[in-house]
Design a protein around this motif. Structure first.
Motif, PDB file in Angstrom:
ATOM      1  N   ARG A   1       0.383  21.868  58.953  1.00 26.78           N
ATOM      2  CA  ARG A   1       1.230  21.654  60.130  1.00 26.78           C
ATOM      3  C   ARG A   1       0.913  22.678  61.222  1.00 26.78           C
ATOM      4  O   ARG A   1       0.822  22.347  62.398  1.00 26.78           O
ATOM      5  N   ARG A   2       0.706  23.925  60.835  1.00 25.82           N
ATOM      6  CA  ARG A   2       0.368  24.967  61.818  1.00 25.82           C
ATOM      7  C   ARG A   2      -0.971  24.676  62.483  1.00 25.82           C
ATOM      8  O   ARG A   2      -1.120  24.833  63.691  1.00 25.82           O
ATOM      9  N   LYS A  59       5.870  18.254  54.063  1.00 24.60           N
ATOM     10  CA  LYS A  59       6.207  19.674  53.988  1.00 24.60           C
ATOM     11  C   LYS A  59       5.261  20.539  54.812  1.00 24.60           C
ATOM     12  O   LYS A  59       5.395  21.752  54.847  1.00 24.60           O
ATOM     13  N   GLY A  60       4.276  19.904  55.461  1.00 21.78           N
ATOM     14  CA  GLY A  60       3.360  20.656  56.320  1.00 21.78           C
ATOM     15  C   GLY A  60       2.101  21.125  55.628  1.00 21.78           C
ATOM     16  O   GLY A  60       1.334  21.891  56.197  1.00 21.78           O
ATOM     17  N   TYR A  90      -3.765  23.591  50.520  1.00 22.77           N
ATOM     18  CA  TYR A  90      -4.000  24.596  51.557  1.00 22.77           C
ATOM     19  C   TYR A  90      -5.202  24.250  52.446  1.00 22.77           C
ATOM     20  O   TYR A  90      -5.581  25.030  53.302  1.00 22.77           O
ATOM     21  N   GLY A 130      12.947  23.866  59.155  1.00 23.85           N
ATOM     22  CA  GLY A 130      11.957  24.929  59.194  1.00 23.85           C
ATOM     23  C   GLY A 130      10.864  24.796  58.160  1.00 23.85           C
ATOM     24  O   GLY A 130       9.742  25.188  58.378  1.00 23.85           O
ATOM     25  N   GLY A 131      11.169  24.229  56.959  1.00 23.02           N
ATOM     26  CA  GLY A 131      10.182  24.082  55.911  1.00 23.02           C
ATOM     27  C   GLY A 131       9.028  23.191  56.317  1.00 23.02           C
ATOM     28  O   GLY A 131       7.894  23.380  55.890  1.00 23.02           O
ATOM     29  N   GLU A 132       9.283  22.196  57.134  1.00 22.57           N
ATOM     30  CA  GLU A 132       8.229  21.284  57.550  1.00 22.57           C
ATOM     31  C   GLU A 132       7.237  21.973  58.485  1.00 22.57           C
ATOM     32  O   GLU A 132       6.087  21.605  58.537  1.00 22.57           O
ATOM     33  N   ARG A 133       7.664  22.967  59.215  1.00 23.93           N
ATOM     34  CA  ARG A 133       6.788  23.645  60.163  1.00 23.93           C
ATOM     35  C   ARG A 133       5.994  24.759  59.502  1.00 23.93           C
ATOM     36  O   ARG A 133       5.062  25.264  60.072  1.00 23.93           O
ATOM     37  N   SER A 134       6.378  25.166  58.271  1.00 26.93           N
ATOM     38  CA  SER A 134       5.775  26.350  57.687  1.00 26.93           C
ATOM     39  C   SER A 134       4.461  26.094  56.960  1.00 26.93           C
ATOM     40  O   SER A 134       3.748  27.030  56.665  1.00 26.93           O
ATOM     41  N   GLY A 135       4.117  24.843  56.672  1.00 27.30           N
ATOM     42  CA  GLY A 135       2.883  24.570  55.950  1.00 27.30           C
ATOM     43  C   GLY A 135       1.650  24.846  56.787  1.00 27.30           C
ATOM     44  O   GLY A 135       1.658  24.725  58.016  1.00 27.30           O
ATOM     45  N   PRO A 136       0.543  25.230  56.116  1.00 29.19           N
ATOM     46  CA  PRO A 136      -0.682  25.563  56.854  1.00 29.19           C
ATOM     47  C   PRO A 136      -1.280  24.379  57.606  1.00 29.19           C
ATOM     48  O   PRO A 136      -1.838  24.555  58.684  1.00 29.19           O
TER      49      PRO A 136
END
Length: 87
Positions: A11-12, A40-41, A65, A3-9
């Motif tokens: 990655r989104r 980490k995204g 960011y 889940g941590g890999e998908r949470s970075g801005p």
């Protein structure tokens, strides 16, 4: 994928762009800047527009960011202005 890999801005943003391309059924995504993300995204320090033919895309330095850093030269090598150091 943890889940941590998908949470970075970064990655989104990348997933949003890829989803939009899929919806539009786009075969050739040239001109769509796809962000350069870390594991980490979050955004990697160097971001670049897509290359066009043999011409490299414009590059710039950002924080984790995705906000542009002050004092950079937007060149293919992405050097911090006046320092001669890469971002």
């Amino acid at each position: 994928m943890p889940g941590g890999e998908r949470s970075g801005p970064c990655r989104r943003e990348m997933e949003s762009i890829l989803k939009a391309l899929k919806v539009r059924d786009t075969i050739n995504p040239h001109g769509f800047p796809i962000p350069n993300c870390d594991r980490k995204g979050f955004y990697k320090k160097k971001q670049c527009q897509p290359s066009k033919g043999r011409k490299r895309g414009f590059c710039w330095c950002v924080d984790k960011y995705g906000h542009p850093l002050p004092g950079y030269k937007g060149e293919a090598r992405c050097m911090v202005a006046g320092s001669g150091m890469p971002c």
